[in-house]
Design an enzyme around this catalytic site. Structure first.
Site, mmCIF file in Angstrom:
data_model
loop_
_atom_site.group_PDB
_atom_site.id
_atom_site.type_symbol
_atom_site.label_atom_id
_atom_site.label_comp_id
_atom_site.label_asym_id
_atom_site.label_seq_id
_atom_site.Cartn_x
_atom_site.Cartn_y
_atom_site.Cartn_z
ATOM 1 N N CYS A 3 33.730 45.045 42.567
ATOM 2 C CA CYS A 3 33.531 44.163 41.481
ATOM 3 C C CYS A 3 34.850 44.462 40.535
ATOM 4 C CB CYS A 3 32.326 44.281 40.643
ATOM 5 S SG CYS A 3 32.369 43.339 38.831
ATOM 6 N N CYS A 6 33.569 45.524 36.855
ATOM 7 C CA CYS A 6 33.004 47.200 36.922
ATOM 8 C C CYS A 6 34.344 48.015 37.117
ATOM 9 C CB CYS A 6 32.415 47.444 38.199
ATOM 10 S SG CYS A 6 30.399 46.736 37.877
ATOM 11 N N HIS A 45 26.702 46.457 35.137
ATOM 12 C CA HIS A 45 27.045 45.018 36.035
ATOM 13 C C HIS A 45 25.816 44.115 35.903
ATOM 14 C CE1 HIS A 45 28.568 42.748 39.238
ATOM 15 N NE2 HIS A 45 27.292 42.421 39.701
ATOM 16 N N HIS A 98 30.757 37.824 31.477
ATOM 17 C CA HIS A 98 31.705 37.930 30.626
ATOM 18 C C HIS A 98 31.598 36.795 29.842
ATOM 19 C CE1 HIS A 98 33.443 35.903 34.161
ATOM 20 N NE2 HIS A 98 34.250 35.299 33.554
HETATM 21 P P1 5GP Z 1 35.793 33.117 34.963
HETATM 22 O O1 5GP Z 1 36.436 31.864 35.515
HETATM 23 O O2 5GP Z 1 35.050 34.134 35.940
HETATM 24 O O3 5GP Z 1 34.875 32.646 33.595
HETATM 25 O O4 5GP Z 1 36.925 33.856 34.321
HETATM 26 C C1 5GP Z 1 37.227 35.196 34.909
HETATM 27 C C2 5GP Z 1 38.569 35.375 33.851
HETATM 28 O O5 5GP Z 1 38.962 36.569 34.269
HETATM 29 C C3 5GP Z 1 39.668 34.423 34.142
HETATM 30 O O6 5GP Z 1 39.975 33.978 32.874
HETATM 31 C C4 5GP Z 1 40.742 35.330 34.752
HETATM 32 O O7 5GP Z 1 42.138 35.172 34.365
HETATM 33 C C5 5GP Z 1 40.323 36.560 34.437
HETATM 34 N N1 5GP Z 1 40.598 37.937 35.133
HETATM 35 C C6 5GP Z 1 40.590 37.883 36.561
HETATM 36 N N2 5GP Z 1 41.094 39.004 36.936
HETATM 37 C C7 5GP Z 1 41.543 39.902 36.117
HETATM 38 C C8 5GP Z 1 41.880 41.027 35.813
HETATM 39 O O8 5GP Z 1 42.241 41.985 36.755
HETATM 40 N N3 5GP Z 1 42.169 41.552 34.429
HETATM 41 C C9 5GP Z 1 42.185 40.567 33.691
HETATM 42 N N4 5GP Z 1 42.596 41.136 32.510
HETATM 43 N N5 5GP Z 1 41.577 39.493 33.564
HETATM 44 C C10 5GP Z 1 41.544 39.106 34.796
HETATM 45 ZN ZN ZN Z 2 30.563 44.310 37.779
#
Ligand code: 5GP
Ligand code: ZN
Length: 112
Positions: A3, A6, A45, A98
């Protein structure tokens, strides 16, 4: 468990931190959708909003306290948007709970 959030929470993957304590981490999104775009996560998690229970929900109110504190610290007095994408139809891509805290521009409603 494989993850990415995580791994960010335990420092295996680096991130630009905005706030951290024992139970919560806030860090800047890699692909910001607003001048301020922070993700606030529980260190524990929890895979999505759909997995919040009586046993683990305290961290969610704590996340909202952190959001309010960051909003003040980052000068978002005109307001901001807090978003949770839950599951496939919600557009969730990372399966670790998140909340997006986004500010510094006008948002529209209803969201796409
Ligand atoms: P979701 O679409 O799941 O609500 O949002 C996931 C968010 O995580 C996205 O806005 C994406 O840009 C961000 N994200 C994905 N991987 C990473 C990472 O490795 N580091 C950071 N800082 N943000 C990430
Ligand atoms: Zn996790």
């Amino acid at each position: 468990m494989d993850c990415i959030f995580c791994k960010i929470a335990n420092g295996e993957i680096p991130s630009k931190k905005a706030y951290e304590d024992d139970t919560v981490l806030a860090f800047y999104d890699l692909e910001p959708q607003a001048p301020v775009h922070i993700l606030i996560i529980p260190k524990e998690h929890i895979s999505s909003c759909a997995e919040i229970t009586t046993e683990n929900s305290a961290v969610v109110s704590h996340i909202f306290e952190v959001a309010a504190k960051l909003g003040k610290e980052l000068g978002l007095e005109k307001g901001y948007r807090i978003v949770n994408n839950c599951g496939e139809h919600g557009g969730q891509t990372v399966k670790h709970l998140h909340f997006h805290l986004m500010g510094g521009r006008q948002f529209t409603w209803p969201a796409g």
